[in-house]
Design an enzyme around this catalytic site. Sequence first.
Site, PDB file in Angstrom:
ATOM      1  N   ASP A  12       0.816  -1.221   0.000  1.00  0.00           N
ATOM      2  CA  ASP A  12       0.000   0.000   0.000  1.00  0.00           C
ATOM      3  C   ASP A  12       0.848   1.270   0.000  1.00  0.00           C
ATOM      4  OD1 ASP A  12      -2.299  -1.689   0.242  1.00  0.00           O
ATOM      5  OD2 ASP A  12      -1.783  -1.902   2.347  1.00  0.00           O
ATOM      6  N   GLY A  14       1.544   2.890  -2.762  1.00  0.00           N
ATOM      7  CA  GLY A  14       1.172   3.698  -3.919  1.00  0.00           C
ATOM      8  C   GLY A  14       1.734   3.122  -5.214  1.00  0.00           C
ATOM      9  N   LYS A  15       2.006   1.814  -5.209  1.00  0.00           N
ATOM     10  CA  LYS A  15       2.577   1.186  -6.409  1.00  0.00           C
ATOM     11  C   LYS A  15       1.618   1.257  -7.588  1.00  0.00           C
ATOM     12  CE  LYS A  15       3.147  -2.743  -4.383  1.00  0.00           C
ATOM     13  NZ  LYS A  15       2.700  -2.333  -3.039  1.00  0.00           N
ATOM     14  N   ASN A  37      -4.750 -11.039  -3.312  1.00  0.00           N
ATOM     15  CA  ASN A  37      -4.504 -10.374  -2.026  1.00  0.00           C
ATOM     16  C   ASN A  37      -4.113  -8.914  -2.279  1.00  0.00           C
ATOM     17  OD1 ASN A  37      -2.160 -11.292  -3.244  1.00  0.00           O
ATOM     18  ND2 ASN A  37      -1.116 -11.850  -1.360  1.00  0.00           N
ATOM     19  N   GLY A  39      -4.293  -5.215  -4.017  1.00  0.00           N
ATOM     20  CA  GLY A  39      -5.374  -4.369  -4.489  1.00  0.00           C
ATOM     21  C   GLY A  39      -4.771  -3.052  -4.921  1.00  0.00           C
ATOM     22  N   HIS A  40      -4.914  -2.731  -6.175  1.00  0.00           N
ATOM     23  CA  HIS A  40      -4.378  -1.470  -6.663  1.00  0.00           C
ATOM     24  C   HIS A  40      -5.538  -0.543  -6.979  1.00  0.00           C
ATOM     25  CE1 HIS A  40      -0.395  -2.859  -6.750  1.00  0.00           C
ATOM     26  NE2 HIS A  40      -0.370  -3.428  -7.932  1.00  0.00           N
ATOM     27  N   ARG A 139       4.454 -29.627  -4.434  1.00  0.00           N
ATOM     28  CA  ARG A 139       4.347 -30.330  -5.724  1.00  0.00           C
ATOM     29  C   ARG A 139       3.019 -31.066  -5.879  1.00  0.00           C
ATOM     30  NH1 ARG A 139       9.963 -33.123  -4.736  1.00  0.00           N
ATOM     31  NH2 ARG A 139       8.901 -33.177  -2.751  1.00  0.00           N
ATOM     32  N   GLN A 228       2.300  -6.119  -2.851  1.00  0.00           N
ATOM     33  CA  GLN A 228       2.693  -6.093  -1.426  1.00  0.00           C
ATOM     34  C   GLN A 228       3.994  -5.283  -1.264  1.00  0.00           C
ATOM     35  OE1 GLN A 228       1.874  -9.720  -2.533  1.00  0.00           O
ATOM     36  NE2 GLN A 228      -0.184  -8.972  -2.313  1.00  0.00           N
ATOM     37  N   GLY A 306     -10.991  -3.853   3.069  1.00  0.00           N
ATOM     38  CA  GLY A 306     -11.710  -2.740   3.696  1.00  0.00           C
ATOM     39  C   GLY A 306     -11.287  -2.492   5.139  1.00  0.00           C
ATOM     40  N   ARG A 307     -10.301  -3.269   5.631  1.00  0.00           N
ATOM     41  CA  ARG A 307      -9.883  -3.109   7.029  1.00  0.00           C
ATOM     42  C   ARG A 307      -9.179  -1.775   7.245  1.00  0.00           C
ATOM     43  NH1 ARG A 307      -6.389  -8.522   8.074  1.00  0.00           N
ATOM     44  NH2 ARG A 307      -5.967  -8.297   5.858  1.00  0.00           N
ATOM     45  N   ASP A 337       1.679  14.778   1.040  1.00  0.00           N
ATOM     46  CA  ASP A 337       0.545  15.667   1.334  1.00  0.00           C
ATOM     47  C   ASP A 337      -0.209  15.235   2.594  1.00  0.00           C
ATOM     48  OD1 ASP A 337       0.053  13.473  -0.573  1.00  0.00           O
ATOM     49  OD2 ASP A 337      -2.052  14.005  -0.263  1.00  0.00           O
ATOM     50  N   VAL A 419       2.143  13.823  -4.534  1.00  0.00           N
ATOM     51  CA  VAL A 419       1.541  14.768  -3.588  1.00  0.00           C
ATOM     52  C   VAL A 419       0.016  14.659  -3.559  1.00  0.00           C
ATOM     53  CG1 VAL A 419       3.494  16.359  -3.766  1.00  0.00           C
ATOM     54  CG2 VAL A 419       1.531  16.682  -5.282  1.00  0.00           C
ATOM     55  N   GLY A 420      -0.505  13.510  -3.995  1.00  0.00           N
ATOM     56  CA  GLY A 420      -1.951  13.280  -3.989  1.00  0.00           C
ATOM     57  C   GLY A 420      -2.254  12.045  -4.811  1.00  0.00           C
TER      58      GLY A 420
HETATM   59  P1  IMP Z   1      -2.008 -13.076   2.470  1.00  0.00           P
HETATM   60  O1  IMP Z   1      -1.131 -12.502   1.410  1.00  0.00           O
HETATM   61  O2  IMP Z   1      -3.474 -12.945   2.197  1.00  0.00           O
HETATM   62  O3  IMP Z   1      -1.597 -14.485   2.817  1.00  0.00           O
HETATM   63  O4  IMP Z   1      -1.755 -12.196   3.795  1.00  0.00           O
HETATM   64  C1  IMP Z   1      -0.527 -12.258   4.485  1.00  0.00           C
HETATM   65  C2  IMP Z   1      -0.174 -10.902   5.095  1.00  0.00           C
HETATM   66  O5  IMP Z   1       0.143  -9.978   4.054  1.00  0.00           O
HETATM   67  C3  IMP Z   1      -1.277 -10.261   5.904  1.00  0.00           C
HETATM   68  O6  IMP Z   1      -0.701  -9.561   6.984  1.00  0.00           O
HETATM   69  C4  IMP Z   1      -1.921  -9.299   4.911  1.00  0.00           C
HETATM   70  O7  IMP Z   1      -2.599  -8.258   5.542  1.00  0.00           O
HETATM   71  C5  IMP Z   1      -0.711  -8.829   4.131  1.00  0.00           C
HETATM   72  N1  IMP Z   1      -1.025  -8.421   2.750  1.00  0.00           N
HETATM   73  C6  IMP Z   1      -1.292  -9.224   1.704  1.00  0.00           C
HETATM   74  N2  IMP Z   1      -1.506  -8.502   0.596  1.00  0.00           N
HETATM   75  C7  IMP Z   1      -1.346  -7.208   0.930  1.00  0.00           C
HETATM   76  C8  IMP Z   1      -1.407  -5.983   0.189  1.00  0.00           C
HETATM   77  O8  IMP Z   1      -1.610  -5.943  -1.024  1.00  0.00           O
HETATM   78  N3  IMP Z   1      -1.190  -4.836   0.910  1.00  0.00           N
HETATM   79  C9  IMP Z   1      -0.905  -4.856   2.237  1.00  0.00           C
HETATM   80  N4  IMP Z   1      -0.831  -5.975   2.957  1.00  0.00           N
HETATM   81  C10 IMP Z   1      -1.043  -7.150   2.318  1.00  0.00           C
END
Ligand code: IMP
Length: 436
Positions: A12, A14-15, A37, A39-40, A139, A228, A306-307, A337, A419-420
Amino acid sequence: MGVTIVGAQLGDEGKGKFADIYSESADVIVRFQGGNNAGHTVVANGEEFKLHHIPSGVLRDGTGVIGNGCVVDPGVLLEELDGLRERGVDPDLRVAERAHVIMPYHRVIDGVEEDAKGDMAAGTTGRGIGPTYEDKVGRRGVRVLDLLKPDTLREKLEYVVPTKQALVEDVFGIDVEDNGYADAFDVDAVHEEYVEYGEHIADTVVDASAYINRRMDEGDDVLFEGAQGTSLDIDHGIYPYLTSSNTTVGGASTGTGVGATRLSETVGIMKAYLSRVGTGPLPTELEDDVGDHLVEVGEEYGTTTGRRRRVGWFDLPMVRHAARVNDFTGAVLTSIDVLEGLDPVRVCEAYELDGERLESMPADMDEWARCEPVYRDFDGWDDVDWDAVGTYDDIPPNARDYVEYLEEQVGAPFYAISVGPAREQTIIREDPFGQP
Ligand code: IMP
Protein backbone atom coordinates in the site's frame (compact mmCIF):
# COMPACT_ATOMS: atom_id res chain seq x y z
CA MET A 1 14.39 -2.66 -21.22
CA GLY A 2 12.92 -3.99 -17.99
CA VAL A 3 11.89 -1.81 -15.06
CA THR A 4 10.71 -3.37 -11.80
CA ILE A 5 8.74 -1.53 -9.18
CA VAL A 6 8.53 -2.99 -5.70
CA GLY A 7 7.09 -1.84 -2.41
CA ALA A 8 9.75 -0.78 0.10
CA GLN A 9 7.55 -1.19 3.18
CA LEU A 10 4.46 -3.24 4.02
CA GLY A 11 2.38 -2.82 0.88
CA ASP A 12 0.00 0.00 0.00
CA GLU A 13 2.85 2.41 -0.76
CA GLY A 14 1.17 3.70 -3.92
CA LYS A 15 2.58 1.19 -6.41
CA GLY A 16 -0.68 1.13 -8.37
CA LYS A 17 -0.39 4.81 -9.23
CA PHE A 18 3.20 4.43 -10.46
CA ALA A 19 2.46 1.21 -12.30
CA ASP A 20 -0.13 3.26 -14.12
CA ILE A 21 2.22 6.21 -14.78
CA TYR A 22 5.20 4.09 -15.86
CA SER A 23 3.05 1.84 -17.99
CA GLU A 24 2.64 4.78 -20.31
CA SER A 25 6.25 4.11 -21.36
CA ALA A 26 5.89 0.31 -21.25
CA ASP A 27 4.56 -2.06 -23.91
CA VAL A 28 4.12 -5.02 -21.57
CA ILE A 29 3.14 -4.90 -17.88
CA VAL A 30 3.81 -8.00 -15.83
CA ARG A 31 2.70 -9.19 -12.41
CA PHE A 32 5.26 -11.64 -11.03
CA GLN A 33 3.98 -12.71 -7.60
CA GLY A 34 0.96 -12.72 -5.33
CA GLY A 35 -2.64 -12.95 -6.36
CA ASN A 36 -5.86 -11.22 -5.48
CA ASN A 37 -4.50 -10.37 -2.03
CA ALA A 38 -3.15 -7.31 -3.81
CA GLY A 39 -5.37 -4.37 -4.49
CA HIS A 40 -4.38 -1.47 -6.66
CA THR A 41 -6.47 1.64 -6.84
CA VAL A 42 -5.82 3.62 -9.98
CA VAL A 43 -7.44 6.90 -10.90
CA ALA A 44 -7.45 7.26 -14.70
CA ASN A 45 -9.45 9.83 -16.66
CA GLY A 46 -11.18 10.82 -13.44
CA GLU A 47 -12.48 7.27 -12.92
CA GLU A 48 -11.39 5.03 -10.06
CA PHE A 49 -10.42 1.44 -10.87
CA LYS A 50 -9.71 -1.20 -8.24
CA LEU A 51 -7.75 -4.13 -9.61
CA HIS A 52 -6.59 -7.27 -7.85
CA HIS A 53 -5.26 -9.73 -10.42
CA ILE A 54 -4.86 -7.73 -13.58
CA PRO A 55 -1.79 -5.48 -13.85
CA SER A 56 -3.08 -1.94 -13.46
CA GLY A 57 -1.00 -0.83 -16.42
CA VAL A 58 -3.44 -2.43 -18.87
CA LEU A 59 -5.54 0.72 -18.52
CA ARG A 60 -2.92 2.35 -20.79
CA ASP A 61 -3.28 -0.08 -23.71
CA GLY A 62 -0.27 -2.24 -22.88
CA THR A 63 -0.29 -6.03 -22.82
CA GLY A 64 -0.83 -7.37 -19.30
CA VAL A 65 0.88 -10.59 -18.24
CA ILE A 66 0.20 -12.63 -15.12
CA GLY A 67 3.51 -14.42 -14.56
CA ASN A 68 4.25 -17.92 -13.33
CA GLY A 69 5.12 -16.61 -9.85
CA CYS A 70 1.52 -15.50 -9.33
CA VAL A 71 -1.39 -17.47 -7.95
CA VAL A 72 -4.63 -17.01 -9.83
CA ASP A 73 -8.23 -17.28 -8.70
CA PRO A 74 -9.85 -17.72 -12.12
CA GLY A 75 -13.36 -16.80 -10.95
CA VAL A 76 -12.05 -13.49 -9.62
CA LEU A 77 -9.95 -12.90 -12.73
CA LEU A 78 -12.94 -13.39 -15.03
CA GLU A 79 -15.08 -11.10 -12.88
CA GLU A 80 -12.41 -8.42 -13.06
CA LEU A 81 -12.19 -8.77 -16.83
CA ASP A 82 -15.97 -8.45 -17.16
CA GLY A 83 -15.94 -5.38 -14.90
CA LEU A 84 -13.34 -3.67 -17.06
CA ARG A 85 -15.16 -4.53 -20.27
CA GLU A 86 -18.38 -3.06 -18.87
CA ARG A 87 -16.48 0.21 -18.42
CA GLY A 88 -15.13 0.16 -21.95
CA VAL A 89 -11.66 -1.27 -21.26
CA ASP A 90 -10.85 -4.51 -23.10
CA PRO A 91 -7.45 -5.51 -21.78
CA ASP A 92 -4.93 -7.49 -23.79
CA LEU A 93 -4.05 -10.16 -21.22
CA ARG A 94 -1.77 -13.21 -21.11
CA VAL A 95 -1.71 -15.71 -18.24
CA ALA A 96 1.30 -17.94 -17.59
CA GLU A 97 0.55 -21.61 -18.06
CA ARG A 98 2.88 -22.29 -15.11
CA ALA A 99 1.03 -20.01 -12.66
CA HIS A 100 -0.72 -21.83 -9.82
CA VAL A 101 -4.47 -21.81 -9.31
CA ILE A 102 -6.26 -20.84 -6.11
CA MET A 103 -8.87 -23.53 -5.47
CA PRO A 104 -11.97 -23.28 -3.23
CA TYR A 105 -10.36 -25.52 -0.59
CA HIS A 106 -7.39 -23.10 -0.39
CA ARG A 107 -9.72 -20.32 0.68
CA VAL A 108 -11.30 -22.52 3.34
CA ILE A 109 -7.92 -23.64 4.70
CA ASP A 110 -6.66 -20.03 4.77
CA GLY A 111 -9.48 -19.09 7.16
CA VAL A 112 -9.43 -22.25 9.24
CA GLU A 113 -5.68 -22.13 9.76
CA GLU A 114 -5.64 -18.43 10.62
CA ASP A 115 -8.25 -19.09 13.30
CA ALA A 116 -6.17 -21.92 14.71
CA LYS A 117 -2.83 -20.09 14.70
CA GLY A 118 -3.52 -17.63 17.52
CA ASP A 119 -0.56 -15.26 17.93
CA MET A 120 1.13 -16.65 14.84
CA ALA A 121 -1.74 -15.56 12.56
CA ALA A 122 -0.65 -13.05 9.90
CA GLY A 123 -4.09 -11.47 9.50
CA THR A 124 -4.26 -12.74 5.91
CA THR A 125 -6.62 -11.41 3.30
CA GLY A 126 -8.39 -14.80 3.36
CA ARG A 127 -8.01 -15.28 -0.37
CA GLY A 128 -6.25 -18.66 -0.16
CA ILE A 129 -2.86 -17.26 -1.13
CA GLY A 130 -0.70 -19.07 1.44
CA PRO A 131 -2.30 -22.52 1.03
CA THR A 132 -1.93 -22.25 -2.77
CA TYR A 133 1.78 -21.48 -2.51
CA GLU A 134 2.12 -24.34 0.00
CA ASP A 135 0.72 -26.75 -2.57
CA LYS A 136 3.04 -25.32 -5.24
CA VAL A 137 6.09 -26.04 -3.09
CA GLY A 138 4.57 -29.38 -2.03
CA ARG A 139 4.35 -30.33 -5.72
CA ARG A 140 0.63 -31.01 -5.51
CA GLY A 141 -0.67 -27.72 -6.89
CA VAL A 142 -3.02 -27.14 -9.81
CA ARG A 143 -1.42 -25.04 -12.54
CA VAL A 144 -3.22 -22.92 -15.10
CA LEU A 145 -2.35 -25.42 -17.81
CA ASP A 146 -4.15 -28.16 -15.85
CA LEU A 147 -7.43 -26.28 -16.33
CA LEU A 148 -7.11 -26.97 -20.05
CA LYS A 149 -6.73 -30.73 -19.48
CA PRO A 150 -9.90 -32.03 -17.79
CA ASP A 151 -8.58 -35.57 -17.24
CA THR A 152 -5.35 -34.41 -15.62
CA LEU A 153 -7.28 -31.99 -13.46
CA ARG A 154 -9.63 -34.71 -12.26
CA GLU A 155 -6.76 -37.04 -11.45
CA LYS A 156 -5.11 -34.32 -9.35
CA LEU A 157 -8.32 -33.37 -7.57
CA GLU A 158 -9.09 -36.99 -6.74
CA TYR A 159 -5.78 -37.20 -4.91
CA VAL A 160 -5.61 -33.73 -3.38
CA VAL A 161 -9.17 -32.94 -2.28
CA PRO A 162 -9.58 -35.83 0.23
CA THR A 163 -6.22 -34.90 1.81
CA LYS A 164 -7.44 -31.31 2.21
CA GLN A 165 -10.73 -32.44 3.70
CA ALA A 166 -8.84 -34.66 6.15
CA LEU A 167 -6.64 -31.70 7.09
CA VAL A 168 -9.64 -29.50 7.83
CA GLU A 169 -11.64 -32.18 9.64
CA ASP A 170 -9.06 -34.34 11.36
CA VAL A 171 -6.34 -31.79 12.13
CA PHE A 172 -8.35 -28.62 12.63
CA GLY A 173 -11.50 -30.40 13.81
CA ILE A 174 -13.86 -28.48 11.54
CA ASP A 175 -16.68 -30.46 9.94
CA VAL A 176 -16.96 -29.29 6.34
CA GLU A 177 -20.70 -30.06 6.02
CA ASP A 178 -21.69 -28.34 9.25
CA ASN A 179 -19.67 -25.24 8.40
CA GLY A 180 -20.99 -24.76 4.89
CA TYR A 181 -17.73 -25.77 3.18
CA ALA A 182 -18.95 -28.97 1.49
CA ASP A 183 -18.88 -27.52 -2.04
CA ALA A 184 -15.17 -26.74 -1.75
CA PHE A 185 -14.46 -30.45 -1.21
CA ASP A 186 -16.84 -31.86 -3.82
CA VAL A 187 -14.52 -33.16 -6.55
CA ASP A 188 -17.22 -33.23 -9.24
CA ALA A 189 -18.43 -29.70 -8.52
CA VAL A 190 -14.91 -28.23 -8.32
CA HIS A 191 -13.87 -30.06 -11.48
CA GLU A 192 -16.86 -28.80 -13.42
CA GLU A 193 -16.38 -25.21 -12.24
CA TYR A 194 -12.65 -25.10 -13.02
CA VAL A 195 -12.89 -26.81 -16.40
CA GLU A 196 -15.34 -24.08 -17.33
CA TYR A 197 -12.89 -21.40 -16.15
CA GLY A 198 -10.25 -23.09 -18.28
CA GLU A 199 -12.48 -22.74 -21.34
CA HIS A 200 -12.94 -19.04 -20.63
CA ILE A 201 -9.27 -18.21 -20.17
CA ALA A 202 -7.80 -20.68 -22.72
CA ASP A 203 -7.09 -17.96 -25.28
CA THR A 204 -4.94 -16.03 -22.83
CA VAL A 205 -2.75 -18.93 -21.65
CA VAL A 206 0.87 -18.78 -22.84
CA ASP A 207 4.43 -19.73 -21.98
CA ALA A 208 4.93 -16.34 -20.35
CA SER A 209 8.72 -16.57 -20.16
CA ALA A 210 8.94 -17.16 -23.92
CA TYR A 211 6.37 -14.44 -24.55
CA ILE A 212 7.98 -11.71 -22.43
CA ASN A 213 11.52 -12.48 -23.61
CA ARG A 214 10.40 -12.38 -27.23
CA ARG A 215 8.78 -8.99 -26.68
CA MET A 216 12.03 -7.75 -25.09
CA ASP A 217 14.05 -9.15 -28.01
CA GLU A 218 11.83 -7.11 -30.31
CA GLY A 219 12.76 -3.97 -28.38
CA ASP A 220 9.63 -3.63 -26.29
CA ASP A 221 9.81 -2.11 -22.80
CA VAL A 222 8.51 -4.17 -19.91
CA LEU A 223 7.28 -3.04 -16.53
CA PHE A 224 7.41 -5.64 -13.75
CA GLU A 225 4.77 -4.62 -11.25
CA GLY A 226 5.41 -5.89 -7.72
CA ALA A 227 2.61 -6.40 -5.24
CA GLN A 228 2.69 -6.09 -1.43
CA GLY A 229 6.05 -4.86 -0.09
CA THR A 230 9.56 -5.91 0.88
CA SER A 231 8.71 -6.48 4.54
CA LEU A 232 5.97 -8.90 3.43
CA ASP A 233 8.46 -10.98 1.38
CA ILE A 234 8.47 -14.65 2.45
CA ASP A 235 12.28 -14.65 2.75
CA HIS A 236 13.18 -11.08 3.65
CA GLY A 237 10.12 -9.89 5.52
CA ILE A 238 8.64 -10.00 9.00
CA TYR A 239 8.20 -13.77 9.22
CA PRO A 240 5.60 -15.13 9.98
CA TYR A 241 3.41 -12.01 9.62
CA LEU A 242 3.84 -11.80 5.86
CA THR A 243 2.68 -13.12 2.55
CA SER A 244 3.85 -16.34 0.87
CA SER A 245 5.73 -15.02 -2.16
CA ASN A 246 8.90 -13.13 -3.04
CA THR A 247 7.76 -9.55 -3.28
CA THR A 248 11.34 -8.33 -3.86
CA VAL A 249 13.17 -7.89 -7.14
CA GLY A 250 14.42 -11.49 -7.30
CA GLY A 251 10.78 -12.53 -7.61
CA ALA A 252 10.55 -10.54 -10.83
CA SER A 253 13.06 -12.91 -12.40
CA THR A 254 11.91 -16.25 -10.97
CA GLY A 255 8.25 -15.24 -11.20
CA THR A 256 8.43 -14.56 -14.94
CA GLY A 257 11.30 -16.54 -16.40
CA VAL A 258 13.19 -13.40 -17.38
CA GLY A 259 16.91 -13.42 -16.54
CA ALA A 260 18.00 -11.11 -13.71
CA THR A 261 20.38 -9.19 -15.97
CA ARG A 262 17.45 -8.09 -18.14
CA LEU A 263 15.96 -6.19 -15.20
CA SER A 264 17.75 -2.89 -15.64
CA GLU A 265 16.04 -0.65 -13.11
CA THR A 266 14.51 -1.39 -9.73
CA VAL A 267 12.39 1.39 -8.31
CA GLY A 268 11.38 1.22 -4.65
CA ILE A 269 8.03 2.78 -3.90
CA MET A 270 7.81 4.15 -0.37
CA LYS A 271 5.17 6.12 1.46
CA ALA A 272 6.09 9.12 3.62
CA TYR A 273 4.75 7.24 6.64
CA LEU A 274 3.98 3.59 7.30
CA SER A 275 0.80 1.58 7.00
CA ARG A 276 0.07 -2.03 7.74
CA VAL A 277 -2.86 -4.39 7.25
CA GLY A 278 -2.35 -7.40 9.44
CA THR A 279 -0.86 -8.47 12.71
CA GLY A 280 2.55 -8.45 14.38
CA PRO A 281 4.81 -5.80 15.91
CA LEU A 282 5.16 -2.30 14.43
CA PRO A 283 7.72 -0.20 16.35
CA THR A 284 6.64 3.20 14.97
CA GLU A 285 2.90 2.52 15.30
CA LEU A 286 0.74 5.54 16.14
CA GLU A 287 -2.45 4.84 18.07
CA ASP A 288 -3.17 8.46 18.93
CA ASP A 289 -4.52 11.61 17.22
CA VAL A 290 -1.62 11.58 14.78
CA GLY A 291 -2.54 8.02 13.82
CA ASP A 292 -6.17 9.07 13.30
CA HIS A 293 -4.97 11.94 11.12
CA LEU A 294 -2.93 9.58 8.91
CA VAL A 295 -5.81 7.10 8.58
CA GLU A 296 -8.41 9.74 7.77
CA VAL A 297 -6.38 12.02 5.50
CA GLY A 298 -4.53 9.10 3.89
CA GLU A 299 -7.76 7.06 3.55
CA GLU A 300 -5.97 4.11 5.08
CA TYR A 301 -8.55 1.40 4.58
CA GLY A 302 -7.56 -1.84 2.78
CA THR A 303 -8.39 -1.99 -0.94
CA THR A 304 -8.95 -5.73 -0.73
CA THR A 305 -10.47 -6.21 2.71
CA GLY A 306 -11.71 -2.74 3.70
CA ARG A 307 -9.88 -3.11 7.03
CA ARG A 308 -8.65 0.05 8.79
CA ARG A 309 -4.90 0.02 8.35
CA ARG A 310 -2.49 0.43 11.22
CA VAL A 311 -0.18 3.42 10.71
CA GLY A 312 3.14 4.72 11.98
CA TRP A 313 6.02 7.08 11.26
CA PHE A 314 8.47 6.43 8.41
CA ASP A 315 10.74 3.61 9.52
CA LEU A 316 14.24 3.97 8.05
CA PRO A 317 15.65 0.69 9.41
CA MET A 318 12.88 -1.05 7.44
CA VAL A 319 13.51 0.92 4.27
CA ARG A 320 17.32 0.59 4.50
CA HIS A 321 16.79 -3.17 4.61
CA ALA A 322 14.56 -2.89 1.53
CA ALA A 323 17.11 -0.73 -0.31
CA ARG A 324 19.80 -3.34 0.29
CA VAL A 325 17.71 -6.42 -0.55
CA ASN A 326 16.47 -4.89 -3.80
CA ASP A 327 19.43 -2.64 -4.68
CA PHE A 328 17.13 0.20 -5.69
CA THR A 329 18.39 2.19 -8.66
CA GLY A 330 15.73 4.80 -7.91
CA ALA A 331 12.86 5.43 -5.56
CA VAL A 332 9.49 7.15 -5.38
CA LEU A 333 8.17 8.91 -2.29
CA THR A 334 4.39 9.03 -2.01
CA SER A 335 1.78 10.78 0.15
CA ILE A 336 3.80 13.68 1.55
CA ASP A 337 0.54 15.67 1.33
CA VAL A 338 -0.97 13.41 4.02
CA LEU A 339 1.56 14.72 6.57
CA GLU A 340 0.35 18.29 6.10
CA GLY A 341 -0.77 19.80 9.41
CA LEU A 342 1.36 17.54 11.61
CA ASP A 343 4.10 19.14 13.68
CA PRO A 344 6.62 17.72 14.20
CA VAL A 345 6.89 15.24 11.37
CA ARG A 346 8.99 12.37 12.66
CA VAL A 347 11.24 9.78 11.07
CA CYS A 348 12.51 6.74 12.88
CA GLU A 349 16.21 7.03 11.98
CA ALA A 350 17.33 3.93 13.89
CA TYR A 351 16.21 1.54 16.63
CA GLU A 352 17.57 1.11 20.07
CA LEU A 353 17.66 -2.47 21.33
CA ASP A 354 19.23 -3.44 24.65
CA GLY A 355 21.33 -0.29 24.64
CA GLU A 356 22.56 -0.80 21.06
CA ARG A 357 21.72 1.26 18.01
CA LEU A 358 20.39 -0.69 14.99
CA GLU A 359 20.39 0.89 11.52
CA SER A 360 18.52 -2.00 9.90
CA MET A 361 15.63 -4.17 11.10
CA PRO A 362 16.33 -7.48 12.83
CA ALA A 363 15.04 -10.84 11.54
CA ASP A 364 13.80 -11.89 14.98
CA MET A 365 10.28 -10.61 15.56
CA ASP A 366 10.66 -10.81 19.36
CA GLU A 367 13.59 -8.43 19.01
CA TRP A 368 11.73 -6.22 16.57
CA ALA A 369 8.86 -5.94 19.04
CA ARG A 370 11.33 -4.65 21.65
CA CYS A 371 13.01 -2.12 19.34
CA GLU A 372 12.56 1.47 20.51
CA PRO A 373 12.45 3.96 17.63
CA VAL A 374 15.03 6.76 17.72
CA TYR A 375 13.24 9.70 16.17
CA ARG A 376 14.50 12.66 14.17
CA ASP A 377 11.98 15.53 14.14
CA PHE A 378 11.24 17.87 11.27
CA ASP A 379 9.20 21.06 11.36
CA GLY A 380 5.80 20.48 9.77
CA TRP A 381 4.13 22.16 6.80
CA ASP A 382 0.65 23.57 6.52
CA ASP A 383 -1.80 25.40 4.24
CA VAL A 384 -0.40 23.95 1.04
CA ASP A 385 -2.36 24.15 -2.20
CA TRP A 386 -1.20 20.79 -3.53
CA ASP A 387 -3.00 21.30 -6.83
CA ALA A 388 -0.70 24.24 -7.46
CA VAL A 389 2.42 22.17 -6.79
CA GLY A 390 3.86 21.56 -10.24
CA THR A 391 7.59 21.33 -9.61
CA TYR A 392 9.83 20.22 -6.79
CA ASP A 393 10.52 23.83 -5.82
CA ASP A 394 6.79 24.40 -5.22
CA ILE A 395 6.95 22.02 -2.26
CA PRO A 396 7.20 23.92 1.06
CA PRO A 397 10.82 24.20 2.30
CA ASN A 398 10.11 22.16 5.46
CA ALA A 399 8.73 19.31 3.36
CA ARG A 400 11.78 19.51 1.11
CA ASP A 401 14.06 19.15 4.14
CA TYR A 402 12.17 16.00 5.03
CA VAL A 403 12.29 14.62 1.46
CA GLU A 404 16.01 15.33 1.06
CA TYR A 405 16.88 13.66 4.36
CA LEU A 406 15.00 10.51 3.33
CA GLU A 407 16.56 10.52 -0.14
CA GLU A 408 20.04 10.69 1.32
CA GLN A 409 19.31 7.89 3.82
CA VAL A 410 17.67 5.61 1.24
CA GLY A 411 20.71 6.03 -0.99
CA ALA A 412 18.81 6.12 -4.27
CA PRO A 413 17.58 9.16 -6.19
CA PHE A 414 13.89 9.98 -5.83
CA TYR A 415 12.62 9.66 -9.39
CA ALA A 416 9.24 11.05 -8.37
CA ILE A 417 7.34 12.54 -5.46
CA SER A 418 3.63 12.02 -5.17
CA VAL A 419 1.54 14.77 -3.59
CA GLY A 420 -1.95 13.28 -3.99
CA PRO A 421 -3.79 10.27 -5.40
CA ALA A 422 -4.38 11.58 -8.94
CA ARG A 423 -1.87 11.14 -11.76
CA GLU A 424 -1.55 14.89 -12.13
CA GLN A 425 -0.51 15.23 -8.47
CA THR A 426 2.96 13.93 -9.19
CA ILE A 427 6.37 15.56 -9.51
CA ILE A 428 8.35 13.49 -11.98
CA ARG A 429 12.09 14.09 -11.85
CA GLU A 430 13.26 11.13 -13.91
CA ASP A 431 11.59 8.38 -15.93
CA PRO A 432 13.18 4.96 -15.30
CA PHE A 433 12.49 4.02 -18.94
CA GLY A 434 14.64 6.98 -19.92
CA GLN A 435 11.84 8.94 -21.57
CA PRO A 436 12.42 12.70 -21.47
P1 IMP B 1 -2.01 -13.08 2.47
O1 IMP B 1 -1.13 -12.50 1.41
O2 IMP B 1 -3.47 -12.94 2.20
O3 IMP B 1 -1.60 -14.48 2.82
O4 IMP B 1 -1.75 -12.20 3.80
C1 IMP B 1 -0.53 -12.26 4.49
C2 IMP B 1 -0.17 -10.90 5.10
O5 IMP B 1 0.14 -9.98 4.05
C3 IMP B 1 -1.28 -10.26 5.90
O6 IMP B 1 -0.70 -9.56 6.98
C4 IMP B 1 -1.92 -9.30 4.91
O7 IMP B 1 -2.60 -8.26 5.54
C5 IMP B 1 -0.71 -8.83 4.13
N1 IMP B 1 -1.03 -8.42 2.75
C6 IMP B 1 -1.29 -9.22 1.70
N2 IMP B 1 -1.51 -8.50 0.60
C7 IMP B 1 -1.35 -7.21 0.93
C8 IMP B 1 -1.41 -5.98 0.19
O8 IMP B 1 -1.61 -5.94 -1.02
N3 IMP B 1 -1.19 -4.84 0.91
C9 IMP B 1 -0.90 -4.86 2.24
N4 IMP B 1 -0.83 -5.97 2.96
C10 IMP B 1 -1.04 -7.15 2.32
